[in-house]
Design a protein around this motif. Structure first.
Motif, PDB file in Angstrom:
ATOM      1  N   ARG A  59      12.048  -6.822  -3.290  1.00 48.82           N
ATOM      2  CA  ARG A  59      11.061  -5.926  -3.893  1.00 48.82           C
ATOM      3  C   ARG A  59      10.582  -4.966  -2.807  1.00 48.82           C
ATOM      4  NH1 ARG A  59       6.326  -8.345  -5.666  1.00 48.82           N
ATOM      5  NH2 ARG A  59       6.580 -10.034  -4.160  1.00 48.82           N
ATOM      6  N   GLU A  60      11.091  -3.781  -2.862  1.00 48.08           N
ATOM      7  CA  GLU A  60      10.748  -2.786  -1.832  1.00 48.08           C
ATOM      8  C   GLU A  60       9.336  -2.247  -2.065  1.00 48.08           C
ATOM      9  OE1 GLU A  60      13.909   0.013  -2.346  1.00 48.08           O
ATOM     10  OE2 GLU A  60      15.094  -0.913  -0.741  1.00 48.08           O
ATOM     11  N   LYS A  61       8.654  -1.985  -0.967  1.00 50.83           N
ATOM     12  CA  LYS A  61       7.303  -1.445  -1.025  1.00 50.83           C
ATOM     13  C   LYS A  61       7.329   0.050  -0.705  1.00 50.83           C
ATOM     14  CE  LYS A  61       4.993  -5.711   0.478  1.00 50.83           C
ATOM     15  NZ  LYS A  61       4.089  -6.304   1.493  1.00 50.83           N
ATOM     16  N   PHE A  62       6.497   0.782  -1.416  1.00 44.68           N
ATOM     17  CA  PHE A  62       6.383   2.223  -1.170  1.00 44.68           C
ATOM     18  C   PHE A  62       4.907   2.586  -1.066  1.00 44.68           C
ATOM     19  CE2 PHE A  62      10.431   1.641  -3.252  1.00 44.68           C
ATOM     20  CZ  PHE A  62      11.277   2.506  -2.568  1.00 44.68           C
ATOM     21  N   SER A  63       4.620   3.491  -0.145  1.00 44.41           N
ATOM     22  CA  SER A  63       3.245   3.973  -0.003  1.00 44.41           C
ATOM     23  C   SER A  63       3.182   5.433  -0.424  1.00 44.41           C
ATOM     24  CB  SER A  63       2.764   3.824   1.442  1.00 44.41           C
ATOM     25  OG  SER A  63       3.563   4.618   2.307  1.00 44.41           O
ATOM     26  N   CYS A  64       2.083   5.771  -1.076  1.00 43.67           N
ATOM     27  CA  CYS A  64       1.900   7.134  -1.551  1.00 43.67           C
ATOM     28  C   CYS A  64       1.392   8.019  -0.398  1.00 43.67           C
ATOM     29  CB  CYS A  64       0.900   7.142  -2.709  1.00 43.67           C
ATOM     30  SG  CYS A  64       0.539   8.796  -3.342  1.00 43.67           S
ATOM     31  N   ARG A  65       2.047   9.125  -0.194  1.00 47.12           N
ATOM     32  CA  ARG A  65       1.646  10.034   0.896  1.00 47.12           C
ATOM     33  C   ARG A  65       0.357  10.779   0.559  1.00 47.12           C
ATOM     34  NH1 ARG A  65       7.251  12.810   3.176  1.00 47.12           N
ATOM     35  NH2 ARG A  65       8.237  10.838   3.809  1.00 47.12           N
TER      36      ARG A  65
ATOM     37  N   GLU B 107      -2.126   7.044  -0.235  1.00 48.70           N
ATOM     38  CA  GLU B 107      -1.782   5.925   0.625  1.00 48.70           C
ATOM     39  C   GLU B 107      -1.824   4.567  -0.101  1.00 48.70           C
ATOM     40  OE1 GLU B 107      -4.156   5.909   4.098  1.00 48.70           O
ATOM     41  OE2 GLU B 107      -3.318   7.778   4.906  1.00 48.70           O
TER      42      GLU B 107
ATOM     43  N   ILE C 248      -0.199   1.449  -1.988  1.00 52.19           N
ATOM     44  CA  ILE C 248       1.111   0.796  -1.920  1.00 52.19           C
ATOM     45  C   ILE C 248       1.559   0.397  -3.323  1.00 52.19           C
ATOM     46  CG2 ILE C 248       2.382  -1.201  -1.043  1.00 52.19           C
ATOM     47  CD1 ILE C 248       0.571  -1.192   1.363  1.00 52.19           C
ATOM     48  N   SER C 249       2.793   0.736  -3.667  1.00 50.61           N
ATOM     49  CA  SER C 249       3.377   0.389  -4.962  1.00 50.61           C
ATOM     50  C   SER C 249       4.562  -0.549  -4.753  1.00 50.61           C
ATOM     51  CB  SER C 249       3.846   1.652  -5.712  1.00 50.61           C
ATOM     52  OG  SER C 249       2.764   2.536  -5.938  1.00 50.61           O
ATOM     53  N   GLN C 250       4.657  -1.532  -5.630  1.00 52.06           N
ATOM     54  CA  GLN C 250       5.739  -2.516  -5.525  1.00 52.06           C
ATOM     55  C   GLN C 250       5.992  -3.133  -6.894  1.00 52.06           C
ATOM     56  OE1 GLN C 250       4.910  -6.045  -3.179  1.00 52.06           O
ATOM     57  NE2 GLN C 250       7.032  -6.177  -2.484  1.00 52.06           N
TER      58      GLN C 250
END
Length: 464
Positions: free
Chosen positions: A167-173, A176, A178-180
């Motif tokens: 489950r890759e994590k992404f952060s909003c620029r 900020e 975090i979405s997963q």
């Protein structure tokens, strides 16, 4: 002179031709004899096989009447094995003999019914390299006449694998945050066993009556040990079974397990020599009384006093139990130790009372652990009562664990037997249902019942 020479040559040719004819006849006779011998061997094996079946059926119908019937079945079984081996050898000899002739028909054994395999099973065709030259003359002009196929049933060992769900994590620029993706569903919360493994374990236990310890041993042989308790460190309350000794060693990692001995097991041999009620029953029935030991009667009285204290604090917190034990039980235990050592000094080493005393005194730290730890019970009776499961499974697996475990076992029996009655492989059905049930609509759970079930892999094909 030339006429005589030509006449001699004709005689030699005639003799060679006659010799060839006689050799051919001899080969034919030998081939026919080999075929007849192979047929006779097959008939003998068939007769013994039928006798063995009759003997087994008779014992099944009439029961085992004597030791002779068992020996007869064993002798017939051994004779059948030898005759089957002889039949195979005679068959091969007949094939070799027939190959040397052109007129004798070969012998073909009737294939046994157990060698017929369902058509749906996949088949791997293994072709043995054919000969490149004639065995007789060495010529290379060979022509294929046909083929003989030998079929054997084989099984592919199951394969174990670890599925890594990433489950890759992404952060909003921008903000900020975090979405997963959400974590995958597990049939057992925070469990590591997949639906197929769970289905196999449940079917093996409830469908095939294989206890969990046997399954664990088999998995270990396949390179997958179930050592989820290997790192446990705490208290183990049990009898003095030698199999637990490794758990109490000082070098065990992460640390030794504390042994809490059971006072019921300690009381049992004394009670056998102090059973006043049993003597009263024997006396009333006119039977010989058991000789009672005053020492055993006194020990039983002292141990019963400890259990009486425990009954008054059952259900209380560990701290409260420990406080009562320190005030009331400790003096009784210390007095009991003094009494046992005094009596032990008066007994011979092989006396039954001496053995019972040593059983306790050698494990004194384990027997007195309940005075230092409020969580420890005076006995492990509760655990042993919980292990008296239902009788189904007999010696294969005996334990349900509790009333709730019994209800779960009944539910599993119902599900597995229902799947069998509907002609469905219970393990395949459990695997599919466990994998699908998290996303399946609640109001359509009836679709997963055995009589309505269609595997997920078959749904696209049916729709197409």
């Amino acid at each position: 002179m030339d006429a005589d020479r030509n006449s001699g040559r004709d005689d030699i040719a005639a003799l060679k031709e006659a010799l060839a004819v006689e050799r051919a006849k001899a080969l034919e006779i030998a081939a026919e004899l080999a075929v007849a011998r192979a047929k006779a061997s097959e008939d003998s094996a068939l007769i013994v096989h039928q006798k063995l079946r009759i003997a087994k059926l008779e014992r099944q119908i009439y029961g085992q009447q004597s030791e002779r019937s068992s020996r007869l079945i064993e002798q017939l079984a051994l004779a059948l094995e030898e005759l089957e081996a002889d039949t195979t050898e005679d068959e091969l000899a007949a094939e070799r003999a027939v190959a040397k002739t052109t007129t004798v028909r070969g012998f073909t054994r009737k294939p046994a019914e157990r060698q017929t395999f369902p058509e749906h099973l996949p088949r791997d065709r293994v072709v043995i390299d054919p000969p490149t030259a004639c065995e007789c003359c060495g010529g290379h002009r060979l022509r294929k006449l046909g083929e003989d196929v030998t079929r054997t049933l084989e099984v592919v060992p199951r394969q174990w694998k670890v599925i890594e769900t990433v489950r890759e994590k992404f952060s909003c620029r921008d903000c900020e945050k975090i979405s997963q993706a959400p974590a995958p569903f597990h049939a057992i919360a925070r469990g590591w066993a997949g639906p197929s493994l769970l289905a196999m374990i449940m079917f093996e236990k409830f469908g095939q009556h294989q206890p969990l310890n046997r399954q664990a041993e088999r998995y270990a042989l396949e390179g997958v040990p179930m050592v989820h308790l290997a790192g446990y460190a705490g208290i183990l309350q049990a009898d003095a079974y030698d199999g637990y000794n490794q758990l109490y060693l000082a070098g065990r990692q992460p640390r030794p397990i504390q042994e809490a001995a059971c006072w019921v097991h300690a009381r049992r041999p004394f009670f056998a020599m102090a059973d006043i009620e049993e003597n009263a029953r024997r006396k009333a029935a006119g039977k010989k009384e058991i000789p009672l030991s005053p020492i055993a009667v006194e020990v039983v009285r002292r141990i019963d006093a400890l259990f009486e204290i425990e009954r008054s604090i059952n259900g209380r917190s560990p701290e409260e139990r420990l406080q009562v034990r320190q005030a009331l039980s400790r003096p009784l235990v210390e007095d009991l130790q003094v009494y046992m050592r005094e009596q032990l000094a008066k007994l011979s080493r092989g006396h039954d009372l001496a053995k019972a005393f040593n059983y306790i005194l050698k494990r004194w730290a384990s027997f007195t652990l309940f005075l230092e730890e409020g969580r420890v019970c005076l006995s492990n009776n509760a655990a042993e009562r919980g292990l008296r499961g239902i009788a189904l499974g007999r010696k294969a697996w005996l334990f349900c664990g509790s009333d709730r475990g019994g209800r779960r076992a009944a539910a599993m029996y119902s599900l597995i037997v229902t799947a069998k009655m509907n002609g469905i492989d219970p393990q395949a059905w459990l695997t599919d249902v466990l994998a699908r049930i998290s996303a399946h609509p609640v109001h359509r759970l009836d679709e997963l019942l055995p009589w309505n079930w269609t595997s997920a892999s078959a749904i696209p094909a049916r729709a197409a």
